[in-house]
Design an enzyme around this catalytic site. Sequence first.
Site, PDB file in Angstrom:
ATOM      1  N   MET A   1       5.948 -14.154  -3.845  1.00 43.45           N
ATOM      2  CA  MET A   1       5.004 -14.816  -3.975  1.00 43.45           C
ATOM      3  C   MET A   1       3.643 -13.893  -4.863  1.00 43.45           C
ATOM      4  O   MET A   1       2.840 -14.447  -5.163  1.00 43.45           O
ATOM      5  CB  MET A   1       4.158 -15.003  -2.624  1.00 43.45           C
ATOM      6  CG  MET A   1       5.193 -15.825  -1.835  1.00 43.45           C
ATOM      7  SD  MET A   1       5.497 -17.483  -2.292  1.00 43.45           S
ATOM      8  CE  MET A   1       4.070 -18.364  -2.339  1.00 43.45           C
ATOM      9  N   CYS A   2       4.074 -12.588  -5.261  1.00 43.17           N
ATOM     10  CA  CYS A   2       3.157 -12.023  -5.859  1.00 43.17           C
ATOM     11  C   CYS A   2       3.420 -11.969  -7.480  1.00 43.17           C
ATOM     12  O   CYS A   2       4.654 -11.561  -7.855  1.00 43.17           O
ATOM     13  CB  CYS A   2       3.271 -10.659  -5.384  1.00 43.17           C
ATOM     14  SG  CYS A   2       2.419  -9.207  -6.640  1.00 43.17           S
TER      15      CYS A   2
END
Length: 113
Positions: A9-10
């Site tokens: 998600m980063c």
Amino acid sequence: MVTIYHNRMCSKSRQTLELLQEQGQEVEVVEYLKQTPTAEELSQVLAKLRMKPEQLLRKGEQVYKEQFAGKHHSDEEWIQIMVENPSLIERPIVVNGDKAAIGRPPESVLSIL
């Protein structure tokens, strides 16, 4: 083979993984939010990073602000806190043998390849 402690998600983590693949590296991906490192594993990574546990904390995370901001803990206690709250671990971390680097910016991992 290099290991990346990865959070998909980063964006920085995704960019670092892509950079490693572009460099032709064989990569072991550890999604540390699902496969949380043990206290011993985290200690080993910190030694390779040459960092104290408090330096690896993501102090902008809500859980840090609500529960840990302004509090003092021993290195062992900070490690245990990160094991119990893996979202507090800075990301991505790339490990290559006895060296490690944080992929912020992603290009910083090139120095350990």
